[in-house]
Design an enzyme around this catalytic site. Structure first.
Site, PDB file in Angstrom:
ATOM      1  N   ASP A  43       0.792  -1.227   0.000  1.00  0.00           N
ATOM      2  CA  ASP A  43       0.000   0.000   0.000  1.00  0.00           C
ATOM      3  C   ASP A  43       0.825   1.278   0.000  1.00  0.00           C
ATOM      4  OD1 ASP A  43       0.865   0.207   2.692  1.00  0.00           O
ATOM      5  OD2 ASP A  43      -0.943  -0.757   3.425  1.00  0.00           O
ATOM      6  N   ARG A  54       0.930   6.834   0.229  1.00  0.00           N
ATOM      7  CA  ARG A  54       0.233   5.771   0.964  1.00  0.00           C
ATOM      8  C   ARG A  54      -1.189   5.721   0.447  1.00  0.00           C
ATOM      9  NH1 ARG A  54      -2.771   2.657   3.440  1.00  0.00           N
ATOM     10  NH2 ARG A  54      -2.372   1.780   5.488  1.00  0.00           N
ATOM     11  N   ASP A  59      -5.580  -1.246   3.772  1.00  0.00           N
ATOM     12  CA  ASP A  59      -4.346  -1.610   4.464  1.00  0.00           C
ATOM     13  C   ASP A  59      -3.934  -3.002   3.999  1.00  0.00           C
ATOM     14  OD1 ASP A  59      -2.244  -1.185   6.311  1.00  0.00           O
ATOM     15  OD2 ASP A  59      -3.288  -2.381   7.818  1.00  0.00           O
ATOM     16  N   THR A  60      -2.648  -3.168   3.743  1.00  0.00           N
ATOM     17  CA  THR A  60      -2.132  -4.476   3.358  1.00  0.00           C
ATOM     18  C   THR A  60      -1.225  -5.000   4.466  1.00  0.00           C
ATOM     19  OG1 THR A  60      -0.253  -3.475   2.196  1.00  0.00           O
ATOM     20  CG2 THR A  60      -2.222  -3.970   0.885  1.00  0.00           C
ATOM     21  N   GLU A  62       1.844  -6.153   6.749  1.00  0.00           N
ATOM     22  CA  GLU A  62       3.203  -5.641   6.943  1.00  0.00           C
ATOM     23  C   GLU A  62       4.194  -6.786   6.768  1.00  0.00           C
ATOM     24  OE1 GLU A  62       3.658  -2.421   7.217  1.00  0.00           O
ATOM     25  OE2 GLU A  62       1.497  -2.079   7.338  1.00  0.00           O
ATOM     26  N   ARG A  99       3.739  10.792   4.582  1.00  0.00           N
ATOM     27  CA  ARG A  99       3.397  10.212   3.282  1.00  0.00           C
ATOM     28  C   ARG A  99       2.154  10.891   2.724  1.00  0.00           C
ATOM     29  NH1 ARG A  99       3.124   4.063   5.325  1.00  0.00           N
ATOM     30  NH2 ARG A  99       1.666   5.150   6.685  1.00  0.00           N
TER      31      ARG A  99
END
Length: 136
Positions: A43, A54, A59-60, A62, A99
């Site tokens: 992401d 971002r 959300d992907t 980590e 970001r």
């Protein structure tokens, strides 16, 4: 006397630049077309102008989490080395890490939504940007 004046002028200029730096760093990047230089993860990308983007509303995983690699690889396939359309969130253009928060489209494909639909990302709604998509 002249030397002291120049030293004071240099010090004043440095102080002004340092004071203005946070404002410059947090300034909003305009929405537009950009080239993707690097993919950080599923992401987050880096544009050719050095700005880190971002993706908004999702959300992907980590690093060291299940499906991290799959999400990153898919993001690479969608955007790496391509021109993309970046739609910056006007209400909150940057996150706490500096970001740029944006929706990204690559070749007409909405990257944020694609990663969610393919099961590589989950919806993550953080107001205000995660709730309302700006039009471009």
């Amino acid at each position: 006397m002249v030397k002291a004046f120049l030293n004071n002028a240099k010090a004043l200029l440095l102080a002004v630049l340092l004071a203005a730096f946070p404002l410059i760093a947090s300034a909003a990047m305009p929405s537009g077309d950009y080239f993707v230089r690097d993919v950080i993860d599923g992401d987050t990308i880096v544009l050719d102008n050095g700005v880190t983007v971002r993706y908004v509303g999702m959300d992907t995983p980590e690093i060291n989490e299940p499906f991290y690699r799959e999400a990153k690889v898919r993001n690479v396939m969608l955007v790496q080395g391509r021109h993309v359309r970046v739609l910056v969130c006007g209400m909150e253009p940057r996150d706490k890490y500096g970001r740029v928060l944006a929706w990204v489209t690559s070749g007409g494909t909405p990257v944020n939504e694609t990663l969610i639909k393919e099961g590589l990302a989950k919806v993550l709604t953080i107001p205000p940007c995660g709730l309302v998509r700006a039009n471009a």
